[in-house]
Design an enzyme around this catalytic site. Structure first.
Site, PDB file in Angstrom:
ATOM      1  N   ARG A   1     -36.177 -27.377  20.901  1.00 40.90           N
ATOM      2  CA  ARG A   1     -35.285 -27.651  19.899  1.00 40.90           C
ATOM      3  C   ARG A   1     -35.271 -26.703  18.578  1.00 40.90           C
ATOM      4  O   ARG A   1     -35.652 -25.441  18.840  1.00 40.90           O
ATOM      5  CB  ARG A   1     -35.061 -29.072  19.581  1.00 40.90           C
TER       6      ARG A   1
ATOM      7  N   SER B   1     -46.460 -21.168  18.165  1.00 43.66           N
ATOM      8  CA  SER B   1     -46.730 -20.828  16.562  1.00 43.66           C
ATOM      9  C   SER B   1     -47.706 -21.662  16.139  1.00 43.66           C
ATOM     10  O   SER B   1     -47.610 -23.059  16.281  1.00 43.66           O
ATOM     11  CB  SER B   1     -45.311 -20.854  15.661  1.00 43.66           C
TER      12      SER B   1
ATOM     13  N   CYS C   1     -38.089 -29.672  16.032  1.00 44.80           N
ATOM     14  CA  CYS C   1     -38.488 -30.160  17.331  1.00 44.80           C
ATOM     15  C   CYS C   1     -38.005 -31.524  17.596  1.00 44.80           C
ATOM     16  O   CYS C   1     -38.277 -32.191  18.475  1.00 44.80           O
ATOM     17  CB  CYS C   1     -39.938 -30.133  18.053  1.00 44.80           C
TER      18      CYS C   1
END
Length: 216
Positions: free
Chosen positions: A76, A159, A175
């Site tokens: 997302r 990340s 997310c």
């Protein structure tokens, strides 16, 4: 035949996201064609938000805060910015097991191993993507994973929050989750991006071994 390790590349400064995406796509195409080597590419981006294939516009709280880029990766909305280490992982999964779930689990293990070097216990929460740590306020997300696999070559990646400004996450619901995000700095560790890079490099063989194991 002995497999050659992926090229390890660290870019200095801030890498523009459109340039990074174009280069990733080019390298992935080259890996499929046999003209490029596998690559682990570490970058740092200027502040921005990216939208994965499952992004819900309602989760973009402040669309004017930073540039927003649509991507082909899974997941997302997420944030990238200074103080966050982004690792783009471009591997030939056709030769490394053809198992996307195993690949994602290997990335999770890579992050957990890396965090352990800083005395931080990372863990997985079933049903929630990424790597988490326990804080006095409850679980907090310290690393995100979003990958794309096209014709068995991976790109995008992960990340790790080292020293980012955590307020920059406030323009999205990261997310799609309600839990907070954290960083090594927020946990009291004085790690730099270079320190994180060294730890990631140290544990890369274990990541690759997890994938090789899936071929047996």
């Amino acid at each position: 035949m002995k497999r050659v390790d992926p090229v390890w590349e660290v870019s200095s400064g801030l890498t523009a996201y459109p340039a990074a995406l174009a280069r990733m796509q080019g390298i992935a195409a080259g890996i499929r064609a046999g003209s490029e080597s596998e690559r682990i590419w570490l970058v740092e981006h200027p502040p921005l938000y990216t939208a994965g294939t499952s992004a819900d516009p309602i989760e973009l709280i402040d669309p004017e805060r930073f540039p927003v880029f649509n991507t082909g990766r899974g997941g997302r909305y997420t944030y990238h910015g200074p103080g966050q280490r982004v690792a783009y992982v471009m591997l030939d999964l056709a030769a490394r097991g053809r198992d996307v779930r195993r690949f994602v689990a290997a990335l999770e293990g890579w992050l957990i191993d890396t965090l352990a070097d800083f005395g931080t216990n990372g863990r997985i929460i079933p049903g929630k993507v990424g790597v988490w740590v326990d804080t006095v306020a409850g679980p907090a997300k310290i690393a995100a994973i979003g990958v794309r696999v096209q014709r068995w070559v991976s790109f995008h990646g992960l990340s790790l929050n080292v020293t980012p400004d955590l307020n920059d996450f406030n323009g999205i619901i990261p997310c799609g989750l309600s839990e907070p995000v954290t960083s090594l700095a927020a946990l009291g560790h004085g790690a730099t991006l270079a320190d994180a890079d060294e730890a990631l490099a140290r544990h890369l063989p274990a990541l690759l071994a997890r994938l090789v194991a899936s071929c047996r």
